[in-house]
Design an enzyme around this catalytic site. Structure first.
Site, PDB file in Angstrom:
ATOM      1  CB  CYS A 219       4.843  57.733  39.892  1.00  0.00           C
ATOM      2  SG  CYS A 219       3.594  57.905  38.602  1.00  0.00           S
ATOM      3  CG  HIS A 372       5.585  51.825  40.608  1.00  0.00           C
ATOM      4  ND1 HIS A 372       5.471  53.082  41.168  1.00  0.00           N
ATOM      5  CD2 HIS A 372       4.866  51.871  39.445  1.00  0.00           C
ATOM      6  CE1 HIS A 372       4.739  53.843  40.381  1.00  0.00           C
ATOM      7  NE2 HIS A 372       4.349  53.136  39.337  1.00  0.00           N
ATOM      8  CG  HIS A 410      -0.390  55.516  41.267  1.00  0.00           C
ATOM      9  ND1 HIS A 410       0.467  56.434  41.837  1.00  0.00           N
ATOM     10  CD2 HIS A 410       0.238  55.094  40.134  1.00  0.00           C
ATOM     11  CE1 HIS A 410       1.548  56.545  41.093  1.00  0.00           C
ATOM     12  NE2 HIS A 410       1.428  55.738  40.053  1.00  0.00           N
TER      13      HIS A 410
END
Length: 576
Positions: A219, A372, A410
Site C-alpha cells: 500500500c 494511512h 483504499h
C-alpha cells in the site's frame, strides 16, 4: 548545493474525479468552497460523467438545451454527489460480491476507454494513460520544452502498481482462457506485468530514453516510487522525474481475496455497526471511527518533480517540495499483515528531517498528518498510538490528523498518491478535510496529543509549512513522506537565488500558470486531449552516433554524455 525536488505538476483520476487544478480535492471539501468554485467543480464532473455535453464552449443537455455553469451545478449536483467518492459498488447488474456492497470507483459514467485508442488495454493502463496526460498538461509547460532544457537521460519514470493489470485484458484473461476454451492472446501476459504503467508512459507518452523503474511496497507503493524519484534528483542523476502509481482492482476475484482476509467492509458488518437494515454505502470508509474494514478503490495518480534550478529556469509552477521518504520494515513478525515497529522509525525520521527544514516551531505549530487511515479496527488503534507517541516525543500537542480514504477509499498501490493530492489541495486552499464519514472518534483511539479532524479545518494563508504522508503496507512496507508547502518553498528559493533571480522567475511563471489554466478550462468542458502516440518518433538504433564522449540521439537537441567521474580511483593502479 543539494538539489531540491519541487512538485511542478500533478494529475490523475480517482473517485473524486480529476486531480489536476485540485478538482478532486475540491470535490472532497465541496461544502467549504465558494459558490463559483462549487459550480465549476460540479459542472466539470457532470461533463466527465456524461450528464451534460459540451458544444462550442457551452454546456448543453442531451436535447441541446443550453445551460449556464450555475444551472448545471444546480440541476446535476445530486447525481454528481451520488456518483462520486465512496458509494454503492457498480457491478453492471451483478449481485454484490462476497457481501461487499461498496467501492470507490471512478465517477459514474466516466468512460476512460473512449478518450484514446485503448483497444485491448486493461483498465489500469487506460487510467494510467489518461492520468499521466492530465499531470503533464497541468504543468503549463510543453513536454518538448522540458526535454530540450536537459540531457536525454536526465528524465526518470518511477511508476507502477501492486496487482498489475488484473482484468480480462490482463492477468484474469490469462488464467481464465484455458477453462473457457479460449487461447491466451499475445498481449495479455506482457500487459499483466506491474511495470507496464511505467513502460506505457515511456513508450507511448513521453518517448523517454531516461531511467525507468517500478518500486513496489504494497500500500506504500506510491511513496516507494517517490523515494526513488527524490533521491534521483538529490544525487544529480535526474533533473525531471515522473512519480506515480495506478491501480484498478475492482473486480470480483480481487474483492473476494481481500474479503477472505476479513479486510473489507461488508454489508452485514455495516448494518451491524449502524443498527440498521440498510447499509450506508457512502459512509462505508470510516478511518479512526467505529469501523469494520476498508473500501477498495481504483485510482491513477502522478506528480512531476524537477530540481529547483530547472524549475526556476523554466518558470515552472511550484506546488510544494518532496524532501524525503523514509522506509523501514518491521523486523520479525508473527503475521505478515499485522502492523509493527517499522512505522515508528519512518515517522520519527520524517519528523526529524522536517524539523531541520521548517524548524521546531514549524513542526510543532504548522504541520499536519495524512494518516494511512485504512478504516480497519486494527489500524485505528495502532496508528493512533503511533501518532500520539511521536507527537509526544517532538513536543507537539493537538496535532491535526486526517485520512483521505474516508472519501476515496483504499486504492492499494495508489493510496499514498491519493493522500498526496489531498495534501497539495490543503496547501492551496488552506483546508484540511475532516473525516466526515464518522460521527465521532472510536473509544479505543488514543487522542492525547493528536486531533483527529471530523470536520473540515480552515487555516489562514501561510499557516501550513509541512505535511506528513503516512502509509502502512502489508508485509511491513512502512513509509512516511515529507512534503513542504509552496509558501515555504518560495522562501527557500528566495534565500538560494536572491531577489533579482526570483523576480525574473515570477515573471516567467505567469505564462506557465496561464497555459495550465487554459488546459483546466478545456478539461472542465470535457476536452482532455489524452496523449497516446504509437509508432511516432521511433529511434532506429542504426541512427545513433557516438561522437567523442557523447551519443547523438535522433529527436533530441542535447547529446547524452558518456563522460563519468572515475570510480574507485583509490583502489586502482595509477597510469603513468
Amino acid at each position: 548545493m543539494q538539489r531540491l525536488p519541487v512538485i511542478v505538476g500533478f494529475g490523475g483520476y480517482n473517485a473524486a474525479g480529476r486531480s489536476s487544478s485540485h478538482h478532486g480535492f475540491r470535490r472532497m471539501i465541496i461544502d467549504s468552497l465558494s459558490a463559483s468554485e462549487k459550480d465549476e467543480t460540479v459542472a466539470g464532473l457532470a461533463v466527465m460523467m456524461g450528464l451534460v455535453v459540451s458544444k462550442n464552449g457551452r454546456f448543453m443537455t442531451c436535447d441541446d438545451k443550453v445551460l449556464s455553469m450555475s444551472q448545471v451545478s444546480e440541476l446535476y449536483w445530486g447525481q454528481v454527489r451520488d456518483g462520486t467518492l465512496v458509494r454503492k459498488l457498480e457491478t453492471n447488474g451483478a449481485e454484490p460480491i462476497s457481501n461487499v456492497g461498496s467501492a470507490a470507483q471512478l465517477p459514474s459514467g466516466f468512460d476512460v476507454a473512449s478518450l484514446y485508442k485503448s483497444r485491448s488495454h486493461p483498465r489500469n493502463l487506460q487510467i494510467t494513460i489518461c492520468g499521466i496526460s492530465d499531470a503533464l498538461y497541468s504543468m503549463g509547460i510543453d513536454w518538448g520544452t522540458v526535454v530540450d532544457a536537459i540531457n536525454p537521460d536526465e528524465v526518470a519514470v518511477y511508476v507502477g502498481s501492486i496487482l498489475g493489470q488484473v482484468d480480462e485484458c490482463g492477468v484474469k484473461g490469462v488464467f481464465n482462457a484455458y477453462e473457457q476454451g479460449k487461447r491466451v492472446s499475445a498481449k495479455q501476459l506482457p500487459l499483466s506485468l506491474n511495470t507496464m504503467p511505467a513502460d506505457f508512459i515511456n513508450a507511448y507518452v513521453l518517448g523517454s530514453v531516461g531511467t525507468t523503474g517500478c518500486v513496489t511496497g504494497a500500500c506504500a507503493t506510491f511513496l516507494y516510487n517517490l523515494k526513488a524519484g527524490i533521491e534521483s534528483i538529490q544525487n544529480g542523476n535526474s533533473r525531471v522525474v515522473i512519480v506515480g502509481s495506478s491501480e484498478a482492482p475492482v473486480i470480483p476475484e480481487v474483492i473476494d481475496g481481500f474479503a477472505a482476509m476479513n479486510a473489507l467492509a461488508t454489508e452485514k458488518s455495516l448494518k451491524k455497526l449502524d443498527h440498521s437494515d440498510t447499509p450506508d454505502y457512502q459512509k462505508s470508509s470510516r478511518p479512526f471511527g467505529d469501523n469494520c474494514g476498508f473500501v477498495i478503490a481504483e485510482a491513477s495518480q502522478f506528480i512531476i518533480l524537477m530540481d529547483d534550478a530547472l524549475a526556476v529556469e523554466l518558470g515552472a509552477q511550484i506546488h510544494g517540495a518532496a524532501t524525503g521518504v523514509f522506509v523501514n520494515a518491521d523486523g520479525f513478525k508473527k503475521s505478515i499483515s499485522a502492523p509493527g515497529a517499522g512505522n515508528y522509525l519512518t515517522l520519527a525520521k520524517a519528523m526529524a528531517s522536517a524539523k531541520g527544514i521548517v524548524g521546531e516551531e514549524g513542526l510543532r505549530l504548522r504541520s499536519f498528518v495524512h494518516a494511512h487511515g485504512s478504516s480497519t479496527p486494527a489500524n485505528r488503534t495502532t496508528e493512533s498510538e503511533l501518532l500520539n507517541d511521536l507527537a509526544d516525543s517532538f513536543n507537539i500537542s493537538s496535532w491535526p490528523v486526517t485520512a483521505a480514504k474516508a472519501y476515496v477509499g483504499h486504492s492499494i498501490g495508489s493510496a499514498s498518491g491519493d493522500q498526496m493530492m489531498s495534501v497539495l489541495g490543503s496547501f492551496r486552499y488552506g483546508v484540511i478535510p475532516g473525516i466526515e464519514t464518522i460521527k465521532q472518534v472510536a473509544d479505543d483511539v488514543r487522542q492525547d496529543s493528536i486531533k483527529i479532524l471530523t470536520g473540515h479545518h480552515v487555516y489562514p494563508k501561510g499557516a501550513l509549512d509541512v505535511a506528513f504522508i503516512n502509509s502502512k503496507g502489508f508485509g511491513g512496507n512502512n513509509a512516511t513522506g515529507v512534503v513542504i508547502s509552496p509558501d515555504k518553498v518560495e522562501e527557500m528559493l528566495l534565500q538560494r537565488y536572491g531577489l533579482d533571480t526570483y523576480k525574473a522567475y515570477c515573471i516567467k511563471r505567469k505564462s506557465t500558470i496561464s497555459e495550465s489554466t487554459d488546459y483546466d478550462q478545456r478539461a472542465i468542458m470535457g476536452d482532455f486531449n489524452v496523449i497516446y502516440n504509437v509508432g511516432e518518433g521511433m529511434i532506429d538504433p542504426s541512427d545513433l552516433k557516438i561522437v567523442g564522449e557523447s551519443i547523438v540521439i535522433p529527436g533530441f537537441i542535447n547529446q547524452l554524455s558518456l563522460s563519468v567521474e572515475r570510480q574507485y580511483s583509490d583502489m586502482l593502479h595509477q597510469s603513468a
